[in-house]
Design a protein around this motif. Structure first.
Motif, PDB file in Angstrom:
ATOM      1  N   SER A   1       0.848  -1.176   0.042  1.00 29.53           N
ATOM      2  CA  SER A   1      -0.057  -0.094  -0.087  1.00 29.53           C
ATOM      3  C   SER A   1       0.994   1.188   0.202  1.00 29.53           C
ATOM      4  CB  SER A   1      -0.924  -0.017   1.248  1.00 29.53           C
ATOM      5  OG  SER A   1      -1.657   1.263   1.192  1.00 29.53           O
ATOM      6  N   ARG A   2       0.594   2.249  -0.834  1.00 27.83           N
ATOM      7  CA  ARG A   2       1.341   3.292  -0.914  1.00 27.83           C
ATOM      8  C   ARG A   2       1.508   4.201   0.457  1.00 27.83           C
ATOM      9  NH1 ARG A   2      -2.035   3.571  -5.379  1.00 27.83           N
ATOM     10  NH2 ARG A   2      -0.820   3.576  -7.297  1.00 27.83           N
ATOM     11  N   HIS A   3       2.683   4.604   0.998  1.00 26.18           N
ATOM     12  CA  HIS A   3       2.812   5.253   2.276  1.00 26.18           C
ATOM     13  C   HIS A   3       2.274   6.544   2.034  1.00 26.18           C
ATOM     14  CE1 HIS A   3       4.580   6.290   6.092  1.00 26.18           C
ATOM     15  NE2 HIS A   3       5.638   5.820   5.874  1.00 26.18           N
ATOM     16  N   PRO A   4       1.334   6.820   3.048  1.00 28.20           N
ATOM     17  CA  PRO A   4       0.556   8.402   3.014  1.00 28.20           C
ATOM     18  C   PRO A   4       1.777   9.500   3.273  1.00 28.20           C
ATOM     19  CG  PRO A   4      -0.457   6.753   4.527  1.00 28.20           C
ATOM     20  CD  PRO A   4       0.793   5.997   4.415  1.00 28.20           C
ATOM     21  N   ALA A   5       2.767   8.875   4.072  1.00 31.11           N
ATOM     22  CA  ALA A   5       3.791  10.164   4.384  1.00 31.11           C
ATOM     23  C   ALA A   5       4.607  10.353   3.209  1.00 31.11           C
ATOM     24  CB  ALA A   5       4.891   9.661   5.281  1.00 31.11           C
ATOM     25  N   ALA A   6       4.513   9.907   1.821  1.00 26.31           N
ATOM     26  CA  ALA A   6       5.155   9.973   0.583  1.00 26.31           C
ATOM     27  C   ALA A   6       4.200  11.045  -0.117  1.00 26.31           C
ATOM     28  CB  ALA A   6       5.770   8.661  -0.106  1.00 26.31           C
ATOM     29  N   ARG A   7       3.087  10.883   0.222  1.00 22.03           N
ATOM     30  CA  ARG A   7       2.145  11.971  -0.642  1.00 22.03           C
ATOM     31  C   ARG A   7       2.176  12.011  -1.970  1.00 22.03           C
ATOM     32  NH1 ARG A   7       0.078  15.966   2.787  1.00 22.03           N
ATOM     33  NH2 ARG A   7      -0.222  17.417   0.715  1.00 22.03           N
ATOM     34  N   ALA A   8       2.081  10.549  -2.318  1.00 24.01           N
ATOM     35  CA  ALA A   8       1.970  10.512  -3.759  1.00 24.01           C
ATOM     36  C   ALA A   8       0.971  11.156  -4.618  1.00 24.01           C
ATOM     37  CB  ALA A   8       1.671   8.811  -4.135  1.00 24.01           C
ATOM     38  N   TRP A   9       0.033  11.647  -3.965  1.00 26.93           N
ATOM     39  CA  TRP A   9      -1.219  12.247  -4.610  1.00 26.93           C
ATOM     40  C   TRP A   9      -0.663  13.637  -5.074  1.00 26.93           C
ATOM     41  CZ3 TRP A   9      -1.569  10.627   0.537  1.00 26.93           C
ATOM     42  CH2 TRP A   9      -1.230  11.502   1.474  1.00 26.93           C
ATOM     43  N   ASP A  10       0.435  13.944  -4.474  1.00 31.13           N
ATOM     44  CA  ASP A  10       0.817  15.572  -5.016  1.00 31.13           C
ATOM     45  C   ASP A  10       1.244  15.518  -6.372  1.00 31.13           C
ATOM     46  OD1 ASP A  10       0.296  16.735  -2.534  1.00 31.13           O
ATOM     47  OD2 ASP A  10       2.326  16.158  -1.745  1.00 31.13           O
ATOM     48  N   ASN A  11       1.559  14.382  -7.100  1.00 30.07           N
ATOM     49  CA  ASN A  11       2.271  14.318  -8.457  1.00 30.07           C
ATOM     50  C   ASN A  11       1.026  13.921  -9.397  1.00 30.07           C
ATOM     51  OD1 ASN A  11       4.909  14.772  -7.921  1.00 30.07           O
ATOM     52  ND2 ASN A  11       5.028  12.757  -6.870  1.00 30.07           N
ATOM     53  N   TRP A  12      -0.287  13.788  -8.821  1.00 29.56           N
ATOM     54  CA  TRP A  12      -1.258  13.392  -9.440  1.00 29.56           C
ATOM     55  C   TRP A  12      -1.855  14.767 -10.152  1.00 29.56           C
ATOM     56  CZ3 TRP A  12      -4.003   9.210  -6.059  1.00 29.56           C
ATOM     57  CH2 TRP A  12      -3.023   8.105  -6.106  1.00 29.56           C
ATOM     58  N   THR A  13      -1.199  15.408 -11.010  1.00 29.79           N
ATOM     59  CA  THR A  13      -1.572  16.385 -12.001  1.00 29.79           C
ATOM     60  C   THR A  13      -1.172  16.140 -13.205  1.00 29.79           C
ATOM     61  OG1 THR A  13       0.546  17.766 -11.622  1.00 29.79           O
ATOM     62  CG2 THR A  13      -1.008  18.192 -10.030  1.00 29.79           C
ATOM     63  N   ARG A  14      -1.687  16.930 -14.081  1.00 29.79           N
ATOM     64  CA  ARG A  14      -1.200  16.534 -15.580  1.00 29.79           C
ATOM     65  C   ARG A  14       0.272  17.004 -15.802  1.00 29.79           C
ATOM     66  NH1 ARG A  14      -4.476  17.932 -21.170  1.00 29.79           N
ATOM     67  NH2 ARG A  14      -3.127  16.686 -22.539  1.00 29.79           N
ATOM     68  N   GLU A  15       0.530  17.877 -15.198  1.00 29.56           N
ATOM     69  CA  GLU A  15       1.933  18.390 -15.383  1.00 29.56           C
ATOM     70  C   GLU A  15       3.015  17.469 -14.920  1.00 29.56           C
ATOM     71  OE1 GLU A  15      -0.965  21.702 -15.761  1.00 29.56           O
ATOM     72  OE2 GLU A  15      -0.234  20.403 -14.071  1.00 29.56           O
ATOM     73  N   ARG A  16       2.638  16.670 -13.780  1.00 27.64           N
ATOM     74  CA  ARG A  16       3.829  15.779 -13.184  1.00 27.64           C
ATOM     75  C   ARG A  16       3.332  14.551 -13.531  1.00 27.64           C
ATOM     76  NH1 ARG A  16       4.274  17.968  -6.864  1.00 27.64           N
ATOM     77  NH2 ARG A  16       4.659  20.408  -7.316  1.00 27.64           N
ATOM     78  N   SER A  17       2.267  14.234 -14.095  1.00 30.98           N
ATOM     79  CA  SER A  17       2.150  12.650 -14.320  1.00 30.98           C
ATOM     80  C   SER A  17       1.796  12.217 -15.642  1.00 30.98           C
ATOM     81  CB  SER A  17       0.994  12.361 -13.469  1.00 30.98           C
ATOM     82  OG  SER A  17      -0.523  12.777 -14.011  1.00 30.98           O
ATOM     83  N   SER A  18       1.938  13.164 -16.630  1.00 29.22           N
ATOM     84  CA  SER A  18       1.714  12.952 -18.008  1.00 29.22           C
ATOM     85  C   SER A  18       2.782  12.016 -18.662  1.00 29.22           C
ATOM     86  CB  SER A  18       1.591  14.329 -18.915  1.00 29.22           C
ATOM     87  OG  SER A  18       1.449  13.771 -20.265  1.00 29.22           O
TER      88      SER A  18
END
Length: 248
Positions: free
Chosen positions: A134-151
């Protein structure tokens, strides 16, 4: 369901190829006679395990994913089941049960996840193990879930170029809610035979802390849990991207 569309199913292996996580689970399974892959997807791991001589049961709720799984080399060596954890009483005792691809995060409700873990505990023979990440919440993977960062651009199996990106929905900080909703976009580039088209799929994931995962595993009847922070078996710390559990 995200993977009901054959075009997205065809992209799954392109976006999720054989990688360090696959190698981790293959190594973990070396001494296992019967491996159950719960949420097996397109069967990449299950078929590789079968190729190496393990008895394998692959379970997934998506008929489209299982269609791909059955067509793989060594796919006829795997027992495939269209279903979920409710099928576990019928597969025979497992030496190892795995839930890969962050399947654990699909369970938004603790009661539903606990029920799955309890079913897994009953399906695992004495001395056997369950393993998942499971993704570690402390790593905040969701911060990269933008078009600019994830495309990223990939080539579909038919050669068509596809841009893929994630966009997180506006909501309170996931560190307080534990949940992240997002949309994955698939932009199929135009070809002489087909116009440009964008498919979108909404998803929501639960980010649990190590303590939350440990409590659920303990409540399900697992007595010993080994934790790793990456696929090289490093210990978990504040910068670990993963929470990998191997429980007995």
């Amino acid at each position: 369901m995200l993977y009901d569309d054959p075009r997205l199913v065809a992209l799954y292996d392109v976006l999720n190829p054989f990688a360090a996580d696959t190698a981790f689970y293959l190594a973990l399974a070396q001494s296992a006679r019967h491996v159950v892959d719960l949420g097996c997807g397109t069967g990449l791991l299950a078929c590789e395990l079968a190729k190496r001589g393990h008895r394998v049961t692959g379970i997934d709720p998506s008929p489209q994913m299982l269609r791909v799984a059955r067509s793989r080399p060594d796919g006829d060596e795997v027992t495939w089941i269209d279903g979920d954890a409710s099928a576990l009483p019928f597969v025979g005792a497992a030496d190892l049960l795995v839930m890969t691809g962050h399947v654990a995060q699909v369970f938004l409700d603790d009661d539903a996840f606990l029920a799955t873990l309890k079913a897994a505990r009953r399906a695992i023979r004495p001395g056997g193990a369950i393993a998942f990440e499971s993704r570690h919440p402390a790593a905040r993977a969701w911060d990269n879930w933008t078009r600019e960062r994830s495309s990223r651009c990939v080539s579909a199996p038919d050669g068509r170029a596809v841009e893929v990106w994630q966009e997180r929905h506006a909501e309170p900080d996931p560190l307080s809610t534990g949940r992240v909703a997002f949309t994955t976009h698939y932009r199929f580039m135009p070809t002489p035979d087909a116009p440009e088209e964008t498919l979108s799929a909404v998803s929501e994931l639960r980010f649990r802390t190590r303590d939350e995962l440990a409590r659920l595993l303990t409540d399900a009847g697992f007595a010993k849990i080994d934790w790793f922070g990456d696929w090289n078996r490093a210990p978990v710390d504040e910068v670990s991207r993963e929470l990998i559990a191997v429980a007995r």
